[in-house]
Design an enzyme around this catalytic site. Sequence first.
Site, short mmCIF file in Angstrom:
data_model
loop_
_atom_site.label_atom_id
_atom_site.label_comp_id
_atom_site.label_asym_id
_atom_site.label_seq_id
_atom_site.Cartn_x
_atom_site.Cartn_y
_atom_site.Cartn_z
N HIS A 1 0.87 -1.18 0.00
CA HIS A 1 0.00 0.00 0.00
C HIS A 1 0.90 1.22 0.00
CE1 HIS A 1 -3.04 2.89 1.14
NE2 HIS A 1 -3.97 1.98 1.03
N ARG B 1 -6.71 10.30 -0.09
CA ARG B 1 -6.51 10.77 -1.47
C ARG B 1 -7.84 10.84 -2.21
NH1 ARG B 1 -3.12 6.51 -3.44
NH2 ARG B 1 -3.40 5.57 -1.39
#
Lengths: 248, 654
Positions: free
Chosen positions: B257, B277
Site C-alpha cells: 500500500h 486521497r
Amino acid sequence: MGYQASFRVWRGDVTGGQLHDFTVPVNEGEVVLDIIHRLQATQAPDLAVRWNCKAGKCGSCSAEVNGMPRLMCMTRMSTFDQAETITVTPMRTFPVMRDLVTDVSFNYTKAREIQSFAPPADLAPGEYRMRQVDVERSQEFRKCIECFLCQNTCHAIRDHEDNKQSFAGPRFLMRIAELDMHPLDTADRQRAAQEEHGLGLCNITKCCTEVCPEHIKITDNALIPLKERVVDRKYDPLVWLGNKILRR
Amino acid sequence: MTTQIERHEYDVVVVGAGGAGLRAAIEAAEAGKRTAVISKSLFGKAHTVMAEGGIAAAMGNVNSADSWQVHFRDTMRGGKFLNNWRMAELHAQEAPQRVWELETYGALFDRTKDGTISQRNFGGHEYPRLAHVGDRTGLELIRTLQQKIVSLQQEDFAAHGDHEARLRVFAECTITELLLDTSAGATDVPTIAGAFGYRRETGDFLLFAAPAVILATGGIGKSFTVTSNSWEYTGDGHALALRAGASLINMEFIQFHPTGMVWPPSVKGVLVTESVRGDGGVLRNSEGTRFMFDYVPEVFRAQYADTEAEADRWYADQVDNKRPPELLPRDEVARAINAEVKAGRGSPHGGVFLDVSTRLPAAEIMRRLPSMHHQFKELADVDITAEPMEVGPTCHYVMGGVEVDPDTAQSRVPGLFAAGEVAGGMHGSNRLGGNSLSDLLVFGRRAGAGAAAYVDALGDDRPTITEADAEQASAAAVGPFERPDGESPYALHQELQQTMNDLVGIIRRADEIEQALHRLADLRKRAERVGARGGRHYHPGWHLALDLRNMLTVSECVAMAALERTESRGGHTRDDHPGMDTEWRQYLLTCVLRDGEVTITKQQQPPMRPDLLDLFEKAELAKYLTEPELTGHRKPGAGGGGTAAAAGTPEGHN
Ligand SMILES: Cc1cc2nc3c(=O)[nH]c(=O)nc-3n(C[C@H](O)[C@H](O)[C@H](O)COP(=O)(O)OP(=O)(O)OC[C@H]3O[C@@H](n4cnc5c(N)ncnc54)[C@H](O)[C@@H]3O)c2cc1C
Ligand code: SF4
Ligand code: SF4
Ligand code: FES
C-alpha cells in the site's frame, strides 16, 4: 531518546499471581503495548497479552495502566515521566485467564440477550432509505470497538457481582439505544431495556464515558435519552409509536 | 503432557471469523448445515475490523452511469488483466446485492441526499463506488455480520433452547492441521475429513470431524517487517491448503500500500487509508512538487489528468475532467513514492508528504476522516487538519492464494473451500481498494453455499478421520515443548521478516531473491529446533513457534514465484525485468507441495469469454493481450463498450 523504564506487570492465573518488576528499554514514539511485546521477545516469552490491530481499532488490548482502564496500543510512553514506574494489570472486573488476559465472555453472553435488529417486512434489500441526520445518532454508537473498558469501569458491575445477572452494562444498554434510534428498526425496545437489561441500575455517573477510547458519549447520548424515552413511554405508549412512524 | 482431545462434529467448519468467514458461516447455517466458526482472536476482532475506506459495489447511487460492467473493467485493469475473469465478473455483478443485504442485517452506511447508500471515490475506480461508514467501514462490516450470527443464534435458541445448537463460534482457537480421508471412497482422491487445533487459552487440543472445511484465514503480511497487517496474518490458511494437497496461485503478487505511517518507528507500516486521497489529499515530495504527474504510465494516460488544475476540477466535475494521478492503482503510487525517496526527495523520516490540510476545511476532515485524525494525533502528535502526514509503502495484501473454482470456491481438494484474502485469482496481479470487502461477501457467500451443496451431495457417505492422523497432529503441536532450550521463535521471526522485506519486497532482483531463498532454507532448518518452556496456557511464544512453520512455507512460495516470473506486473516489480510482457499474462504460477517441498509450475489461463472481451476497446486490450487472444473480440463498429450483453443475468442491479 531511548531510556530504561521500570515496569511492574501482573503475572498469574485463576489461582492467583503478583506484580513482577522489569527494567526494559523504551524508544522514541513507543506505546505501552510495544514495551509488553519487548518483554515477550526478550525476557518473558510466555507473557500473555491480547492484541490485534495495534492501532486502536479492534479493542483487544484493554488493561489497566497505573490503575487507569486503557488500550495499551494507544497509551504513549511519552505521557509518563521517565523516572515513573509503570504498572500494568489486567482489567479487574473480569476473571483473569492468564497475566494480562481476562475472560470477557460475560460480554458475549450479554450481547446475545439483546434482541437483534428487526428489519421492516415491507422493504426488500436495496430499498432502504434513511437520511444522514437520522442514522448519525446510531452511527455514533456503532463506533464501539468492544474493548469492554466501559463494562470494566461501571461500578454497577464492578462493585456488585450480583448485578451481573440483571444488568447488561453500558456497552449493551447503548446497543439497545442504537437499535431504538435506528430509523427502520421495528421492535419495541424500551420496556425490555428497563425490565430485562437493568437500565434502572445505571445512575448516570458517566464513568463509562470517561474511559471510552472512541470518545462515545455513552451516558449523554445513549443512556440518558433511553431513560427519557422509557419515562415518556410510561405516561403515553403512543409516544413510542408516534416516534417510530415520524422517523420513517 | 496430556494429549486429551476435545472432539466435535459439524457439517461445515469455517476457519476464520473475518468478513469472508462470517458471511460463509451465515450462508451455510441458513442452508441448514451445522456450522462451526473458528478464529484465532475474539469474536468480532478479526483483521477485517481494520478496513477503513469502504466496500466497492456498482450501485450507481452517486453516479448512475456506473454498472457491473464498468466495475468489471476497472477490476481487470487494476489487476493488469491477470485476474480470473469469471471471479471478477461474479464479483462485479453480485457486490451490490451483498451490500444491500448488510442493511437488512442492521448496517448503517453513510447516506446520500436521497437517502441511499453514499459512495466515495477510490484509486482505480472510474466512478464513486465505495460504500462506507466514515473511515471505519471494516468495523461496520464485522459488527454487522457478528450481529447477524447472534440473530441466527437467537432463532436457534427460540427453536431448540440452545444458542449454539446449529451455529457455534470457537473464539481464540487455532487450527494447525487439516485432516484427510485417504481411503478410496466415493472419489479416488483424498477428501477433507476435518481439522485439528488448540485453544489458545488453555492449550487444550480440539478435533473437528467435518466433510467440508472453508478456509477464510486472511493474508500473510506478518512475514514482512513493515506491514499494515496484524499478528493473525501468518499465512496459516495458505499453508494448511498446501499441506492438504491444494494449490496456490499468484503468490508473487503482494500489494504494498503506498501510504503507511513511517514515523514513529513503533507504528511504521500502520495504514493511512486511501480515502485521504479519494477525498482530495495530494502527495508531495520534499521540494513541494506533486510528483505523481510524472509517474502516469502509458496504459493509463487516457484516464489521468496532465495538470494540477484539471486534477483539482475533477473532484467537482468528473465528466469533463480526468482523474488526479494520486488515484492511480496502488502499485503505481507505491513505486512512485519509492522512486522519489530513492532520488533523495523524501520527507525527514524516509517517506513523502500526504497533505489534506490545505485541501479541505478542518471540520470536513474531521467528519470524513475521523479515525485518521485520531490515529495521527494519538500516535504521532500530528494534526492532519493543520499539517501534512509523512507516508511510505507498507506490505498490505496478498493477491495470491488458494486456487478455487470461481462459482463454488472449492479448491482442488474435495471438501476444501477458500474465500477472502486466502483465496487467489480474483484480483490478478493487483487489487483495487475496496474490492476486498466486496470480495469477502461475494465469495464468502459462494463458499458457504458451495460447501452446503457439497455436503448435501455426499449424503451419508462421510469421510472419516484416522486416530493416527489426530495423534500426529497433536505430536507436532507439542513439539516445541520438547525443546525447552531451543531457539527463540521471536528472533527467528524477526530474521524472516527482515529477509522478506529486504530481498523480496517492493522492488525485486534475481540475485537478491536467490539470496532470500538460501536464507529461508536455513531458517527452515532452524525453525525445526525452536523451543518453548512452561505451560500451554495462553503461551504466545509457543503460538509463534507453531505459526513460524506456516510463514516459512508461504514465504518460500512468494520468493520462488517471484524468481520465476521474469516481468513486472502489478504487485511484482522486477528491477531486472522492468517491462510488462503480454506472453507472461497468459500464465499463472502455481505452487504445490511435493514430498514436503514447494514446487512451481506454469499454468496457462483460460481465454476470456468473448462477451467480456467486448467490454473493452481493442486498442486497450492490445496493451495486455497477445494478437491471437484478440481474435474473439467484436468486429469494429459492432457496439460493445459498456453496453455489451453478458451471458447470464447479473444478480440485482445492472
Ligand atoms: C489496515 C487495513 C485497511 C484495509 N482497508 C480496506 C478497505 O477499505 N477496503 C477493502 O476492501 N479492503 C481493505 N483492506 C483489506 C481487507 O480488510 C482484508 O483483505 C480483509 O478484511 C480480509 O478478510 P478475510 O475475511 O479474508 O480475513 P480476516 O478478516 O483477516 O480474518 C481472518 C480470520 O481467520 C482467522 N484465522 C487465521 N488463521 C487461523 C487459524 N490457523 N486457525 C483459526 N483461525 C484462523 C483469524 O483469527 C481471523 O478471524 C484493508 C486491510 C488493512 C490491513
Ligand atoms: S453512567 Fe451508568 S452505565 Fe455508565 S458507568 Fe455510570 S452507572 Fe455505569
Ligand atoms: S462503548 Fe467505548 S468503552 Fe465501551 S466497549 Fe465500546 S468502545 Fe469500549
Ligand atoms: S490492539 Fe487493537 S485496539 Fe489495541
